[in-house]
Design an enzyme around this catalytic site. Structure first.
Site, short mmCIF file in Angstrom:
data_model
loop_
_atom_site.label_atom_id
_atom_site.label_comp_id
_atom_site.label_asym_id
_atom_site.label_seq_id
_atom_site.Cartn_x
_atom_site.Cartn_y
_atom_site.Cartn_z
N ASN A 1 -18.09 -21.54 -36.75
CA ASN A 1 -19.52 -21.55 -37.00
C ASN A 1 -19.78 -21.55 -38.51
OD1 ASN A 1 -22.32 -19.32 -36.14
ND2 ASN A 1 -22.31 -21.36 -36.97
N LYS B 1 -17.09 -15.18 -23.70
CA LYS B 1 -16.11 -14.89 -24.75
C LYS B 1 -16.15 -13.39 -24.99
CE LYS B 1 -15.42 -15.22 -29.72
NZ LYS B 1 -15.99 -15.73 -31.00
N ALA C 1 -12.04 -18.04 -35.46
CA ALA C 1 -12.32 -17.18 -36.62
C ALA C 1 -11.37 -17.42 -37.79
CB ALA C 1 -12.29 -15.70 -36.23
N GLY D 1 -15.32 -15.08 -40.57
CA GLY D 1 -16.16 -15.41 -41.71
C GLY D 1 -15.46 -15.43 -43.06
#
EC number: 2.8.1.10
Length: 262
Positions: free
Chosen positions: A212, A103, A190, A164
């Site tokens: 994540n 990635k 993301a 995030g």
């Protein structure tokens, strides 16, 4: 009737059944990490190469809990600020035996961590020529996604929002255009934060979702991983089933003629 469980797809020559790519960072401990990964149903795991001990991957704190061959690894070049840095990191990862998937993640701004599209394109061109399966992370730009596809990217990974932030998909129109034009898988990477975000992503027709933080930092990461998995499956099935068209005015589900007295 379409069945999500039989809905396979491919990246390069590799066949996948799960549409959930999950990151391995930020979890409170290895046990929760592994249980969340299991609950997600993911087949592809991603991690920053700079966090991995490349000299002894079998003893690495992240990888030692993973059974060899159970997952496909998608290492990323997080921390790179130029194409040259990203290429060097990718070569190190492949030389260590981790994966020939990479990635490409190149950020020029430490505050926003938004990807640098020009450096990303440059790195993709180099790594494709060297035989890597390249999945570049980039802004939600339909033109740049097409350029990366033409450069040989095996998939394109536009961000829904900055990494995030949990803001969700800020520009669904652009994501829809990217999906419409792409001849390779589109994976939202993301900025997602909730099950409704991943469901929306899948309803827009993307091939998969990478996340994540929304799982790892949830109050119950294991439960959230399962919830995200179900949201992805629901959104995919909704996309395959075909939503109704939007209309400007009301339309009764029962015709008025049904209510006329005979």
């Amino acid at each position: 009737m379409r069945q999500v469980k039989n809905d396979v797809w491919r990246i390069g020559s590799h066949e996948l059944t799960s549409r959930f790519f999950i990151g391995t960072g930020l979890f409170p401990n290895p046990y929760v990490q592994m249980e969340a990964i299991k609950a997600s149903g993911a087949e592809v795991l991603t991690f920053a190469i700079r966090r991995i001990n490349l000299e002894a991957t079998e003893d690495d704190s992240i990888l030692q809990h993973l059974q060899e061959g159970q997952y496909r690894y998608l290492p990323n070049t997080s921390g790179a600020s130029t194409a040259e840095e990203a290429v060097r990191i990718a070569r190190l990862a492949r030389a260590s035996g981790l994966s020939d998937w990479i990635k490409v993640e190149i950020s020029a701004n430490e505050r926003t961590l938004l990807p640098d599209p020009l450096e990303t394109l440059k790195a993709t061109e180099i790594l494709v020529k060297e035989g890597f399966t390249v999945l570049p992370y980039l802004p939600d730009d339909p033109v740049m996604c097409k350029r990366l596809e033409e450069a040989g990217a095996a998939a394109v990974m536009p961000g829904g929002a900055p990494i995030g932030t949990g803001l969700g998909i800020l520009n669904p129109y652009n994501i829809g255009l990217i999906v419409e034009e792409a001849k390779v898988p589109v994976i939202i990477d993301a900025g997602l934060g909730s099950v409704s975000d991943v469901t929306q992503a899948m309803e827009l027709g993307v091939s998969g979702v990478l996340m994540n933080t929304p799982v790892a930092k949830a109050r119950d990461p294991i439960g959230m991983a399962r919830a995200m998995r179900l949201g992805i499956e629901a959104g995919r099935l909704a996309y395959l089933s075909g939503r109704i068209s939007k209309k400007k005015y009301a339309s009764a589900s029962s015709g008025f003629d049904e209510f006329k007295l005979k």
